[in-house]
Design a protein around this motif. Structure first.
Motif, mmCIF file in Angstrom:
data_model
loop_
_atom_site.group_PDB
_atom_site.id
_atom_site.type_symbol
_atom_site.label_atom_id
_atom_site.label_comp_id
_atom_site.label_asym_id
_atom_site.label_seq_id
_atom_site.Cartn_x
_atom_site.Cartn_y
_atom_site.Cartn_z
ATOM 1 N N UNK A 192 58.913 27.666 35.399
ATOM 2 C CA UNK A 192 57.410 27.595 35.191
ATOM 3 C C UNK A 192 56.784 26.296 35.404
ATOM 4 N N UNK A 193 57.536 25.120 35.107
ATOM 5 C CA UNK A 193 56.851 23.855 35.362
ATOM 6 C C UNK A 193 56.806 23.427 36.626
ATOM 7 N N UNK A 194 57.635 24.036 37.451
ATOM 8 C CA UNK A 194 57.696 23.866 39.011
ATOM 9 C C UNK A 194 56.437 24.617 39.623
ATOM 10 N N UNK A 195 56.229 25.991 39.135
ATOM 11 C CA UNK A 195 55.044 26.673 39.509
ATOM 12 C C UNK A 195 53.719 26.278 39.345
ATOM 13 N N UNK A 196 53.692 25.818 38.260
ATOM 14 C CA UNK A 196 52.085 25.277 37.965
ATOM 15 C C UNK A 196 52.332 23.683 37.919
ATOM 16 N N UNK A 197 53.161 23.122 38.932
ATOM 17 C CA UNK A 197 53.624 21.569 38.686
ATOM 18 C C UNK A 197 52.382 20.676 38.914
ATOM 19 N N UNK A 198 51.199 21.152 39.453
ATOM 20 C CA UNK A 198 50.001 20.368 39.641
ATOM 21 C C UNK A 198 49.639 20.157 38.277
ATOM 22 N N UNK A 199 49.616 20.967 37.126
ATOM 23 C CA UNK A 199 49.247 20.600 35.807
ATOM 24 C C UNK A 199 50.260 20.396 34.744
ATOM 25 N N UNK A 200 51.583 20.649 35.270
ATOM 26 C CA UNK A 200 52.663 20.322 34.082
ATOM 27 C C UNK A 200 53.384 19.126 34.444
ATOM 28 N N UNK A 240 47.189 34.204 56.795
ATOM 29 C CA UNK A 240 47.573 34.238 55.119
ATOM 30 C C UNK A 240 46.376 33.663 54.420
ATOM 31 N N UNK A 241 46.043 34.871 53.286
ATOM 32 C CA UNK A 241 45.157 34.477 52.431
ATOM 33 C C UNK A 241 45.608 33.907 51.220
ATOM 34 N N UNK A 242 45.344 32.491 51.061
ATOM 35 C CA UNK A 242 45.830 31.806 49.943
ATOM 36 C C UNK A 242 45.500 32.462 48.481
ATOM 37 N N UNK A 243 46.456 32.228 47.462
ATOM 38 C CA UNK A 243 46.081 32.814 46.187
ATOM 39 C C UNK A 243 45.947 31.542 45.331
ATOM 40 N N UNK A 244 45.075 31.561 44.409
ATOM 41 C CA UNK A 244 44.673 30.570 43.469
ATOM 42 C C UNK A 244 45.530 30.860 42.145
ATOM 43 N N UNK A 245 45.659 29.617 41.539
ATOM 44 C CA UNK A 245 46.383 29.451 40.186
ATOM 45 C C UNK A 245 45.530 28.396 39.323
ATOM 46 N N UNK A 246 45.865 28.667 38.329
ATOM 47 C CA UNK A 246 45.426 27.562 37.052
ATOM 48 C C UNK A 246 46.075 27.482 35.972
ATOM 49 N N UNK A 247 46.082 26.472 34.993
ATOM 50 C CA UNK A 247 46.635 26.393 33.844
ATOM 51 C C UNK A 247 45.542 25.797 32.865
ATOM 52 N N UNK A 248 45.252 26.675 31.858
ATOM 53 C CA UNK A 248 44.467 26.286 30.707
ATOM 54 C C UNK A 248 45.174 26.282 29.534
ATOM 55 N N UNK A 249 45.410 25.052 28.763
ATOM 56 C CA UNK A 249 46.056 24.609 27.715
ATOM 57 C C UNK A 249 45.126 25.107 26.472
ATOM 58 N N UNK A 250 45.890 25.589 25.364
ATOM 59 C CA UNK A 250 45.296 26.057 24.269
ATOM 60 C C UNK A 250 46.312 25.581 23.068
ATOM 61 N N UNK A 251 45.905 25.553 21.920
ATOM 62 C CA UNK A 251 46.471 25.231 20.643
ATOM 63 C C UNK A 251 45.963 25.931 19.376
ATOM 64 N N UNK A 252 46.640 25.881 18.643
ATOM 65 C CA UNK A 252 46.307 26.667 17.062
ATOM 66 C C UNK A 252 44.964 25.982 16.731
ATOM 67 N N UNK A 253 44.571 24.735 17.261
ATOM 68 C CA UNK A 253 43.256 24.375 16.582
ATOM 69 C C UNK A 253 42.074 25.041 17.328
ATOM 70 N N UNK A 254 42.585 25.610 18.509
ATOM 71 C CA UNK A 254 41.353 26.700 19.034
ATOM 72 C C UNK A 254 41.293 27.937 18.613
ATOM 73 N N UNK A 255 42.054 28.370 17.456
ATOM 74 C CA UNK A 255 42.073 29.683 16.998
ATOM 75 C C UNK A 255 41.915 29.503 15.659
ATOM 76 N N UNK A 256 40.657 29.917 15.291
ATOM 77 C CA UNK A 256 39.740 29.650 13.999
ATOM 78 C C UNK A 256 40.619 30.616 13.062
ATOM 79 N N UNK A 257 41.040 31.941 13.423
ATOM 80 C CA UNK A 257 41.731 32.818 12.776
ATOM 81 C C UNK A 257 43.115 32.369 11.948
#
Length: 516
Positions: A192-200, A240-257
């Motif tokens: 997973x770290x390799x697949x999203x290496x640009x972010x991780x 070939x048509x490229x496919x896009x990726x992204x990574x969006x971090x979150x934590x318990x601080x983002x979950x008010x519930x």
């Protein structure tokens, strides 16, 4: 006219603190009776992930960021026919309970088939792929959304094959892949770290920002290759048509519930490295190695951190060659210069489909009369014959052959050659060794070497080390550990010294394997 008040999740949570149980019940009844949406994303990272235009989104990192809710929310409000995967079927229970909580009913759910018929003629399936080959159960099954809960629990092969049937016959329905998860707690999730290496990956040469889109294609070697943007690119003879990726971090601080329930304090009480992984979403916090892992993950990472490119490489002492024939496996070549390894060389198995092509793949990389250590089972036996026929320095490696080597301490034997070469590699990677080896930074190599397990068996009256079956490694990785085996073969006992009477090859640009 009275001013309109925009209610946010935060303001609603604040208001609810002042509601008594009766008032809360009345509010629930009003929401159910009105046209209120079944689910809305919380402001912040969850909303960003919901709105992201990336073809493949990874949302999460830390625990408590509303990851499973995002997947359910997409199935409820955005997609027409979606499927949520967990690695094991028993793990789907929590998803069933959460969806029941959101809807207030289990109406429309068939627990036998795992199909939930939702309002608005939407359909959500629940699926599991416990065994590496279980993806075949979903082969050809079309969905406009492939959703993965705890993505680091899946093998890379499972993920890549399951998303292959992302499609719909309704042009107005968006197609997307959304993955949710925490940092991997075992080496098996390192892909997973390799697949999203640009972010991780903190060492990535061109790091991406959270939510930033990057585009990728699969090149002729079967590897991911980043391209500048979404425009069509030529790969070999195809466009070939490229496919896009992204990574969006979150934590318990983002979950008010969850914040209102004190869940953050629970995460703060976890031991390290789990605390850093779950509370902060730290993908570089050490994963816990299984008790019987042959080579500690930190040893491999330390060896890769020691590695530096060299203009003067010194004499080549051995080459490890693990050939493959077709399929998803790759032919891999490890070039050893004493205690320093050059960058790994790989090619699709189809390139080495027989002995002549396998030999043609290896020959351009031989230097200084170095010995080629060849896995001589299957396709390797044919490659071996052709390399011997070229009067090269060659050693046949048969992993099941008996070994007479012992550990450095001299108290335990090796069950066979496979145990021998991996244990000697372990000893060479030991940070306390006088000159520990340096390995090239390669995430596949890291995964290969840390996936090997061992056990202690008896040989007559003595104890012996035996590597567990290679099939077990395939189950963990979803592929063969080609690069790891190539490196390990250079540590097998009996490698002859370079022989100056044999053919040597000048340093030159290697032949392109596509035209060999």
């Amino acid at each position: 006219m009275a001013n309109e008040i925009e209610l946010t999740t935060a303001s609603l949570m604040e208001l609810l603190q002042h509601f008594d149980p009766k008032a809360r019940q009345e509010l629930d009844q009003l929401l159910l009776a009105g046209d209120a949406p079944l689910w809305v994303p919380q402001e912040g990272p969850q909303q960003t992930a919901y709105d992201s235009q990336a073809d493949i989104v990874f949302y999460g990192g830390a625990a408590g960021g509303g990851k499973t809710d995002l997947l359910l929310g997409l199935a409820l409000t955005s997609q027409q026919h979606s499927i949520i995967f967990r690695r094991e079927a028993v793990q789907l229970v929590g998803i069933e309970e959460r969806m029941t909580s959101i809807l207030g009913t289990r109406k429309g759910y068939n627990s036998q088939s795992g199909v939930w018929r939702l309002p608005g003629n939407r359909v959500m399936e629940l699926g599991s792929v416990k065994e590496p080959g279980d993806w075949i159960k979903y082969q050809g099954r079309a969905h406009d959304a492939k959703l993965f809960d705890e993505i680091c629990h899946f093998a890379e092969l499972q993920f890549r094959t399951l998303i292959g049937w992302l499609r719909t016959d309704q042009p107005d329905i968006r197609q997307r892949v959304v993955c949710a998860g925490n940092p991997p707690t075992t080496a098996e999730g390192e892909w997973v770290k390799r697949f999203w290496a640009a972010w991780l990956d903190p060492q990535h040469p061109n790091p991406a920002k959270p939510g930033e889109l990057r585009w990728y294609v699969t090149n002729e070697k079967g590897e991911d290759e980043e391209v500048p943007g979404p425009d069509m690119v030529k790969v070999g003879d195809d466009m070939m048509k490229p496919k896009s990726r992204t990574f969006i971090p979150s934590s318990v601080n983002d979950n008010l519930f969850l914040l209102s329930t004190g869940y953050k304090a629970t995460l703060q009480a976890l031991p390290e490295p789990l605390r850093s992984q779950m509370l902060r979403g730290d993908f570089n916090a050490g994963a816990a190695d299984p008790a019987w892992q042959v080579i500690p993950t930190e040893w491999v990472k330390a060896a890769q951190a020691r590695w530096k490119p060299r203009e003067v490489k010194g004499p080549m002492t051995a080459l490890g060659f693990d050939p493959a024939r077709g399929g998803i496996d790759k032919s891999s070549l490890a070039r050893r210069h004493d205690n320093w390894f050059d960058e790994m060389i790989s090619a699709p198995g189809a390139v080495t489909k027989d002995g002549p092509t396998a030999a043609a793949f290896v020959v351009p990389y031989i230097r200084d009369g170095a010995c080629v250590c060849v896995d001589s089972i299957g396709i390797g036996s044919s490659a071996l014959d052709f390399l011997v026929g070229l009067n090269l320095n060659v050693l046949a490696v048969v992993g099941s052959e008996a070994s007479h080597v012992q550990t450095k301490a001299g108290n335990i034997r090796m069950r066979n050659k496979r145990a021998e070469m991996y244990w000697r590699l372990r000893e060479a990677l030991d940070p306390t060794a006088p000159e520990p080896i340096a390995l090239p930074p390669d995430s596949e190599l890291l995964a290969d070497l840390t996936a090997v397990r061992y056990k202690v068996v008896t040989m007559g009256k003595v104890a012996a080390i035996q590597m567990r079956d290679k099939d077990e490694i395939r189950e963990m990785l979803g592929r063969s550990p080609d690069k790891g085996d190539a490196v390990a073969m250079t540590f097998v006992e009996g490698i002859p010294d370079s022989n100056s009477t044999r053919d040597t090859y000048e340093e030159a640009e290697a032949t392109d394997w596509r035209y060999a």
